[in-house]
Design a protein around this motif. Structure first.
Motif, PDB file in Angstrom:
ATOM      1  N   VAL A  15       0.835  -1.202   0.000  1.00 31.21           N
ATOM      2  CA  VAL A  15       0.000   0.000   0.000  1.00 31.21           C
ATOM      3  C   VAL A  15       0.873   1.256   0.000  1.00 31.21           C
ATOM      4  O   VAL A  15       0.478   2.292   0.500  1.00 31.21           O
ATOM      5  CB  VAL A  15      -0.995   0.032   1.185  1.00 31.21           C
ATOM      6  CG1 VAL A  15      -1.999  -1.099   1.074  1.00 31.21           C
ATOM      7  CG2 VAL A  15      -0.263  -0.017   2.514  1.00 31.21           C
ATOM      8  N   GLY A  16       2.035   1.136  -0.572  1.00 31.39           N
ATOM      9  CA  GLY A  16       2.956   2.260  -0.653  1.00 31.39           C
ATOM     10  C   GLY A  16       4.191   1.848  -1.421  1.00 31.39           C
ATOM     11  O   GLY A  16       4.232   0.777  -2.030  1.00 31.39           O
ATOM     12  N   PRO A  17       5.227   2.684  -1.382  1.00 29.08           N
ATOM     13  CA  PRO A  17       6.452   2.396  -2.133  1.00 29.08           C
ATOM     14  C   PRO A  17       7.344   1.399  -1.390  1.00 29.08           C
ATOM     15  O   PRO A  17       8.344   1.764  -0.799  1.00 29.08           O
ATOM     16  CB  PRO A  17       7.100   3.771  -2.271  1.00 29.08           C
ATOM     17  CG  PRO A  17       6.630   4.523  -1.074  1.00 29.08           C
ATOM     18  CD  PRO A  17       5.248   4.022  -0.800  1.00 29.08           C
ATOM     19  N   TYR A  18       6.934   0.135  -1.401  1.00 31.57           N
ATOM     20  CA  TYR A  18       7.735  -0.926  -0.793  1.00 31.57           C
ATOM     21  C   TYR A  18       7.358  -2.257  -1.410  1.00 31.57           C
ATOM     22  O   TYR A  18       6.350  -2.383  -2.081  1.00 31.57           O
ATOM     23  CB  TYR A  18       7.579  -0.959   0.734  1.00 31.57           C
ATOM     24  CG  TYR A  18       6.177  -1.234   1.233  1.00 31.57           C
ATOM     25  CD1 TYR A  18       5.738  -2.525   1.503  1.00 31.57           C
ATOM     26  CD2 TYR A  18       5.290  -0.193   1.442  1.00 31.57           C
ATOM     27  CE1 TYR A  18       4.456  -2.769   1.970  1.00 31.57           C
ATOM     28  CE2 TYR A  18       4.012  -0.426   1.914  1.00 31.57           C
ATOM     29  CZ  TYR A  18       3.599  -1.713   2.177  1.00 31.57           C
ATOM     30  OH  TYR A  18       2.338  -1.950   2.634  1.00 31.57           O
ATOM     31  N   ILE A  75      19.502  -0.703   0.302  1.00 28.49           N
ATOM     32  CA  ILE A  75      18.530  -0.907   1.384  1.00 28.49           C
ATOM     33  C   ILE A  75      17.653  -2.111   1.056  1.00 28.49           C
ATOM     34  O   ILE A  75      17.084  -2.196  -0.028  1.00 28.49           O
ATOM     35  CB  ILE A  75      17.638   0.332   1.570  1.00 28.49           C
ATOM     36  CG1 ILE A  75      18.475   1.554   1.941  1.00 28.49           C
ATOM     37  CG2 ILE A  75      16.570   0.071   2.635  1.00 28.49           C
ATOM     38  CD1 ILE A  75      17.696   2.868   1.885  1.00 28.49           C
ATOM     39  N   VAL A  76      17.533  -3.033   2.019  1.00 31.52           N
ATOM     40  CA  VAL A  76      16.634  -4.169   1.837  1.00 31.52           C
ATOM     41  C   VAL A  76      15.412  -4.068   2.740  1.00 31.52           C
ATOM     42  O   VAL A  76      14.391  -4.692   2.474  1.00 31.52           O
ATOM     43  CB  VAL A  76      17.349  -5.529   2.041  1.00 31.52           C
ATOM     44  CG1 VAL A  76      18.403  -5.734   0.964  1.00 31.52           C
ATOM     45  CG2 VAL A  76      17.958  -5.654   3.422  1.00 31.52           C
ATOM     46  N   LYS A  77      15.504  -3.268   3.827  1.00 36.05           N
ATOM     47  CA  LYS A  77      14.369  -3.135   4.757  1.00 36.05           C
ATOM     48  C   LYS A  77      14.403  -1.766   5.398  1.00 36.05           C
ATOM     49  O   LYS A  77      15.436  -1.315   5.860  1.00 36.05           O
ATOM     50  CB  LYS A  77      14.462  -4.215   5.844  1.00 36.05           C
ATOM     51  CG  LYS A  77      13.444  -4.107   6.980  1.00 36.05           C
ATOM     52  CD  LYS A  77      12.056  -4.502   6.549  1.00 36.05           C
ATOM     53  CE  LYS A  77      11.084  -4.758   7.673  1.00 36.05           C
ATOM     54  NZ  LYS A  77      10.660  -3.614   8.435  1.00 36.05           N
ATOM     55  N   LEU A  78      13.266  -1.106   5.393  1.00 32.22           N
ATOM     56  CA  LEU A  78      13.075   0.169   6.084  1.00 32.22           C
ATOM     57  C   LEU A  78      11.987   0.012   7.130  1.00 32.22           C
ATOM     58  O   LEU A  78      11.034  -0.744   6.933  1.00 32.22           O
ATOM     59  CB  LEU A  78      12.614   1.261   5.106  1.00 32.22           C
ATOM     60  CG  LEU A  78      13.647   1.853   4.161  1.00 32.22           C
ATOM     61  CD1 LEU A  78      12.971   2.757   3.143  1.00 32.22           C
ATOM     62  CD2 LEU A  78      14.694   2.619   4.931  1.00 32.22           C
ATOM     63  N   THR A  79      12.121   0.745   8.212  1.00 34.18           N
ATOM     64  CA  THR A  79      11.035   0.883   9.178  1.00 34.18           C
ATOM     65  C   THR A  79      10.807   2.370   9.381  1.00 34.18           C
ATOM     66  O   THR A  79      11.752   3.109   9.653  1.00 34.18           O
ATOM     67  CB  THR A  79      11.361   0.209  10.519  1.00 34.18           C
ATOM     68  OG1 THR A  79      11.698  -1.161  10.279  1.00 34.18           O
ATOM     69  CG2 THR A  79      10.168   0.264  11.462  1.00 34.18           C
ATOM     70  N   THR A 108       5.645   0.269   8.688  1.00 36.42           N
ATOM     71  CA  THR A 108       5.342   1.607   9.199  1.00 36.42           C
ATOM     72  C   THR A 108       4.632   1.432  10.527  1.00 36.42           C
ATOM     73  O   THR A 108       3.674   0.667  10.630  1.00 36.42           O
ATOM     74  CB  THR A 108       4.447   2.392   8.215  1.00 36.42           C
ATOM     75  OG1 THR A 108       5.117   2.468   6.955  1.00 36.42           O
ATOM     76  CG2 THR A 108       4.171   3.789   8.732  1.00 36.42           C
ATOM     77  N   VAL A 109       5.115   2.153  11.533  1.00 38.01           N
ATOM     78  CA  VAL A 109       4.601   2.000  12.886  1.00 38.01           C
ATOM     79  C   VAL A 109       4.149   3.356  13.411  1.00 38.01           C
ATOM     80  O   VAL A 109       4.883   4.341  13.306  1.00 38.01           O
ATOM     81  CB  VAL A 109       5.696   1.420  13.815  1.00 38.01           C
ATOM     82  CG1 VAL A 109       5.165   1.222  15.219  1.00 38.01           C
ATOM     83  CG2 VAL A 109       6.256   0.126  13.250  1.00 38.01           C
ATOM     84  N   ILE A 125      18.001  -1.447   7.030  1.00 37.14           N
ATOM     85  CA  ILE A 125      18.941  -2.572   6.942  1.00 37.14           C
ATOM     86  C   ILE A 125      19.444  -2.599   5.509  1.00 37.14           C
ATOM     87  O   ILE A 125      18.650  -2.522   4.559  1.00 37.14           O
ATOM     88  CB  ILE A 125      18.268  -3.900   7.320  1.00 37.14           C
ATOM     89  CG1 ILE A 125      17.752  -3.863   8.752  1.00 37.14           C
ATOM     90  CG2 ILE A 125      19.258  -5.069   7.134  1.00 37.14           C
ATOM     91  CD1 ILE A 125      16.909  -5.064   9.149  1.00 37.14           C
ATOM     92  N   LEU A 126      20.757  -2.671   5.360  1.00 33.44           N
ATOM     93  CA  LEU A 126      21.383  -2.706   4.041  1.00 33.44           C
ATOM     94  C   LEU A 126      22.184  -3.991   3.886  1.00 33.44           C
ATOM     95  O   LEU A 126      22.677  -4.535   4.882  1.00 33.44           O
ATOM     96  CB  LEU A 126      22.390  -1.563   3.881  1.00 33.44           C
ATOM     97  CG  LEU A 126      21.886  -0.162   3.752  1.00 33.44           C
ATOM     98  CD1 LEU A 126      21.438   0.395   5.059  1.00 33.44           C
ATOM     99  CD2 LEU A 126      22.948   0.694   3.136  1.00 33.44           C
ATOM    100  N   VAL A 127      22.318  -4.436   2.656  1.00 31.67           N
ATOM    101  CA  VAL A 127      23.245  -5.524   2.334  1.00 31.67           C
ATOM    102  C   VAL A 127      24.171  -4.974   1.264  1.00 31.67           C
ATOM    103  O   VAL A 127      23.714  -4.536   0.198  1.00 31.67           O
ATOM    104  CB  VAL A 127      22.514  -6.793   1.861  1.00 31.67           C
ATOM    105  CG1 VAL A 127      23.522  -7.860   1.454  1.00 31.67           C
ATOM    106  CG2 VAL A 127      21.592  -7.326   2.942  1.00 31.67           C
TER     107      VAL A 127
END
Length: 128
Positions: A15-18, A75-79, A108-109, A125-127
């Motif tokens: 429901v967004g850019p992810y 970036i593999v994961k954003l919060t 998103t929290v 989190i980056l790889v």
């Protein structure tokens, strides 16, 4: 780093850019601490304006990523943390403008408060 975007129609679409999920291979994983919209020189919030805080938080995050030897593509994961979830659409729009596709996985929290009265925080989190 190699990223494989994972998508299934058996789960709700983003429901967004992810992306629903990202599989990554690389030699180093980097866990970035949360960044809020502080000006690096003063340690003060860039503005009371939500959009300005989001942009500064992403700029701060990008500076740390660069120092780690990476780029936004790694970036593999954003919060995202928002003190007002009614600003979810605005955060999505800014993220879509700044983060390259394919988009990383993301959560998103909604939170009651953030340090220094910030309205937005981002961690990654980056790889590499």
């Amino acid at each position: 780093m190699s990223k494989q975007i994972i998508h299934t129609d058996a789960a709700p679409a983003a429901v967004g850019p992810y992306s629903q999920a990202v599989a990554a291979t690389g030699s180093k994983t980097v866990y970035l601490s949360g960044q809020i919209g502080l000006e690096p020189g003063t340690g003060d919030l860039v503005s009371e304006n939500f959009d300005a805080q989001v942009r500064q938080a992403f700029a701060n995050m990008q500076a740390v990523i660069k120092e780690a030897g990476g780029t936004l593509n790694d970036i593999v994961k954003l919060t995202l943390f928002l003190t007002d979830l009614s600003k979810f659409t605005a955060a999505n729009a800014i993220m879509a403008e700044l983060i390259p596709q394919p988009f990383p996985a993301r959560s998103t929290v909604g939170v009651a408060s953030l340090p220094k009265g910030a309205q937005f925080e981002v961690e990654a989190i980056l790889v590499l």
